[in-house]
Design a protein around this motif. Structure first.
Motif, PDB file in Angstrom:
ATOM      1  N   THR A  57      43.303  39.672  47.960  1.00 49.75           N
ATOM      2  CA  THR A  57      42.880  40.860  48.706  1.00 49.75           C
ATOM      3  C   THR A  57      41.395  41.085  48.505  1.00 49.75           C
ATOM      4  OG1 THR A  57      45.064  41.826  48.336  1.00 49.75           O
ATOM      5  CG2 THR A  57      43.316  43.312  49.073  1.00 49.75           C
ATOM      6  N   LEU A  58      40.711  41.437  49.570  1.00 54.99           N
ATOM      7  CA  LEU A  58      39.282  41.742  49.515  1.00 54.99           C
ATOM      8  C   LEU A  58      39.034  43.123  50.112  1.00 54.99           C
ATOM      9  CD1 LEU A  58      39.614  38.529  50.599  1.00 54.99           C
ATOM     10  CD2 LEU A  58      37.181  38.575  49.995  1.00 54.99           C
ATOM     11  N   GLN A  59      38.034  43.813  49.555  1.00 54.39           N
ATOM     12  CA  GLN A  59      37.546  45.069  50.116  1.00 54.39           C
ATOM     13  C   GLN A  59      36.222  44.768  50.822  1.00 54.39           C
ATOM     14  OE1 GLN A  59      39.732  47.525  49.842  1.00 54.39           O
ATOM     15  NE2 GLN A  59      40.966  46.178  48.525  1.00 54.39           N
ATOM     16  N   ALA A  87      45.596  31.141  48.290  1.00 51.71           N
ATOM     17  CA  ALA A  87      45.016  32.370  48.828  1.00 51.71           C
ATOM     18  C   ALA A  87      43.710  32.719  48.121  1.00 51.71           C
ATOM     19  CB  ALA A  87      46.005  33.524  48.687  1.00 51.71           C
ATOM     20  N   GLY A  88      43.606  32.376  46.816  1.00 54.80           N
ATOM     21  CA  GLY A  88      42.350  32.609  46.107  1.00 54.80           C
ATOM     22  C   GLY A  88      41.214  31.786  46.678  1.00 54.80           C
ATOM     23  N   ALA A  89      41.501  30.557  47.059  1.00 49.77           N
ATOM     24  CA  ALA A  89      40.471  29.725  47.689  1.00 49.77           C
ATOM     25  C   ALA A  89      40.039  30.319  49.023  1.00 49.77           C
ATOM     26  CB  ALA A  89      40.997  28.309  47.883  1.00 49.77           C
ATOM     27  N   ALA A  90      40.995  30.871  49.771  1.00 55.43           N
ATOM     28  CA  ALA A  90      40.650  31.508  51.044  1.00 55.43           C
ATOM     29  C   ALA A  90      39.704  32.689  50.817  1.00 55.43           C
ATOM     30  CB  ALA A  90      41.920  31.971  51.752  1.00 55.43           C
ATOM     31  N   ALA A  91      39.976  33.483  49.780  1.00 58.19           N
ATOM     32  CA  ALA A  91      39.108  34.624  49.490  1.00 58.19           C
ATOM     33  C   ALA A  91      37.709  34.165  49.107  1.00 58.19           C
ATOM     34  CB  ALA A  91      39.719  35.461  48.371  1.00 58.19           C
ATOM     35  N   SER A 106      39.330  42.033  45.247  1.00 57.95           N
ATOM     36  CA  SER A 106      39.964  43.032  44.377  1.00 57.95           C
ATOM     37  C   SER A 106      41.241  42.524  43.728  1.00 57.95           C
ATOM     38  CB  SER A 106      40.259  44.309  45.172  1.00 57.95           C
ATOM     39  OG  SER A 106      41.044  44.032  46.316  1.00 57.95           O
ATOM     40  N   GLN A 107      41.806  41.431  44.258  1.00 56.11           N
ATOM     41  CA  GLN A 107      43.016  40.856  43.665  1.00 56.11           C
ATOM     42  C   GLN A 107      43.126  39.414  44.144  1.00 56.11           C
ATOM     43  OE1 GLN A 107      46.041  40.085  45.668  1.00 56.11           O
ATOM     44  NE2 GLN A 107      46.830  39.071  43.824  1.00 56.11           N
ATOM     45  N   VAL A 139      41.199  43.193  53.550  1.00 51.79           N
ATOM     46  CA  VAL A 139      41.652  41.919  54.108  1.00 51.79           C
ATOM     47  C   VAL A 139      42.587  41.263  53.105  1.00 51.79           C
ATOM     48  CG1 VAL A 139      40.949  39.618  54.879  1.00 51.79           C
ATOM     49  CG2 VAL A 139      39.559  41.610  55.482  1.00 51.79           C
ATOM     50  N   THR A 140      43.726  40.792  53.578  1.00 48.73           N
ATOM     51  CA  THR A 140      44.700  40.126  52.717  1.00 48.73           C
ATOM     52  C   THR A 140      44.990  38.724  53.238  1.00 48.73           C
ATOM     53  OG1 THR A 140      45.737  42.242  52.169  1.00 48.73           O
ATOM     54  CG2 THR A 140      47.020  40.245  51.730  1.00 48.73           C
TER      55      THR A 140
END
Length: 409
Positions: A245-247, A202-206, A231-232, A183-184
């Motif tokens: 980005t998440l795995q 975007a980091g807050a969204a992750a 992951s990023q 997921v990005t």
């Protein structure tokens, strides 16, 4: 006038299987150590595949490396019987922890079973096909081989996996379906101190997505779970990241529940995107795996053969939570995915403790007993008239290409 020699009895054929494994025991355990030491990751198992191919070729099997267009797959075939058994041998390791799932045990048991069946193949009307199947941990080597038609000629398929727990009735031991996604989130960067209001974080969204997922877990159906990690998400503390980005993976005990879980998992990421103003997208990173569908007749033979080897079988319903691409095989071909106890292990798989267990005396015993149990089960399938007839009937009724579709989520 010479009379034909009487056909060997079932007991004589079973004794031959056991004797072959015992005779080859030292060589099989040397092979197990080779696979364990090679420690090759998914899709990178070049030397492991060569090791499998070498053993099978030396034993007189017609052997192909790079089988079915899969670079690290192996096919080794012997016999002309009308009943084809496909025995699977996995040999990929895990990143960081090596053979912490004991795939050296799987490879050794599969190779040992194929060798043990060779002397009895003609008498049993068997055609033996060992498939070296790469990338079970990540990637889905068996799915790639299914797509290429590797099981089109199979009447049934078998494999065995090491376990830190006592053997349980195979029909009551359940695996899960799994899909893995990336997921990005995409936002807008800005200086973290001078102009944070100008950013879309975007980091807050992750981070919010992981929180959403944590809140969801309590409400997932039984035998379902979801896991993810970031992951990023940025490269410097003074830059609000424009990308993260998440795995992700999610699992469930049956396919329909699994599809419902996916809908709820993706809603966690959609909600995080809405809350932060980011856009988002997801993609599948590997083939999805189906739950294992155990064939009743093969399962009963497997349990009985474990008992005959001095491995008492428990009769409890068990959900291990793990997943395997053998599940995809079992959905289209009668199959079993047996589990065999590494006695005395106090470590869960995917830990360095189980990496050591996989090459311990108990791991060696599991590999050799696994080879015997697989070969005896294949022999039962060949010599039990009702079971043989059922397997051949199911194969004959299967339409051409029926083993090749990829599981849809």
């Amino acid at each position: 006038m010479t009379q034909n020699a009487p056909a060997p009895s079932l007991q004589e054929l079973r004794s031959s299987v056991l004797d072959t494994v015992d005779t080859a025991g030292d060589a099989l355990l040397e092979f197990s150590r080779t696979i364990h030491e090679l420690n090759e990751l998914s899709w990178e198992e070049h030397e492991s595949a060569k090791a499998v191919a070498h053993v099978m070729s030396e034993a007189g099997f017609e052997t192909t490396t790079g089988a079915y267009g899969v670079e690290t797959a192996v096919e080794a075939v012997y016999g002309t019987g009308d009943l084809t058994v496909v025995v699977c041998a996995e040999y990929d390791a895990l990143p960081g922890v090596g053979h912490a799932c004991g795939h050296n045990i799987i490879a050794t048991a599969g190779v040992g079973a194929a060798l043990a069946l060779k002397p009895v193949a003609d008498a049993a009307g068997l055609r033996i096909k060992l498939l070296g199947t790469p990338a079970e941990e990540h990637g889905g080597g068996k799915v790639e081989l299914l797509k290429a038609g590797a099981w089109e000629d199979a009447a049934f398929s078998l494999m065995v996996h090491g376990s830190p727990q006592q053997e349980n009735e195979i029909g009551k031991t359940h695996s899960t379906a799994v899909e893995r996604l990336e997921v990005t989130f995409t936002g807008k960067e800005a200086h973290a101190a001078a102009a944070p209001w100008a950013a879309v974080n975007a980091g807050a969204a992750a981070t919010l997505a992981l929180t959403n997922l944590a809140m969801l877990r309590q409400h997932l159906p039984p035998h379902s779970n979801a896991n993810a990690f970031i992951s990023q998400a940025g490269e410097a503390t003074n830059i609000i990241p424009d990308s993260a980005t998440l795995q992700v993976e999610y699992r469930a005990g049956d396919i329909e529940t699994w599809r419902g879980v996916k809908h709820r998992v993706l809603a966690c990421f959609e909600g995080a995107a809405i809350a932060t103003g980011c856009s988002w997208e997801h993609r599948q990173t590997e083939y999805p795996y189906a739950p294992v569908l155990t064939h009743e007749g093969l399962g009963a033979a497997w349990d009985a053969n474990l008992e005959s080897l001095g491995r008492p079988v428990l009769h409890e319903t068990a959900f291990g939570g793990g997943s395997t691409d053998m599940g995809n095989v079992s959905q289209v071909v009668p199959a079993i995915h047996g589990m065999i106890w590494v006695r005395g292990s106090e470590n869960v798989p995917h830990t360095v403790g189980f990496t050591a267990d996989a090459i311990s005396p108990a791991g060696d015993e599991a590999a050799l007993d696994g080879a015997k149990a697989l070969a005896l089960t294949a022999l039962d399938a060949a010599l039990n008239p009702e079971l043989r007839a059922e397997l051949l009937r199911l194969q004959a009724e299967r339409e051409s290409g029926a083993t090749t579709p990829v599981l849809e989520v």
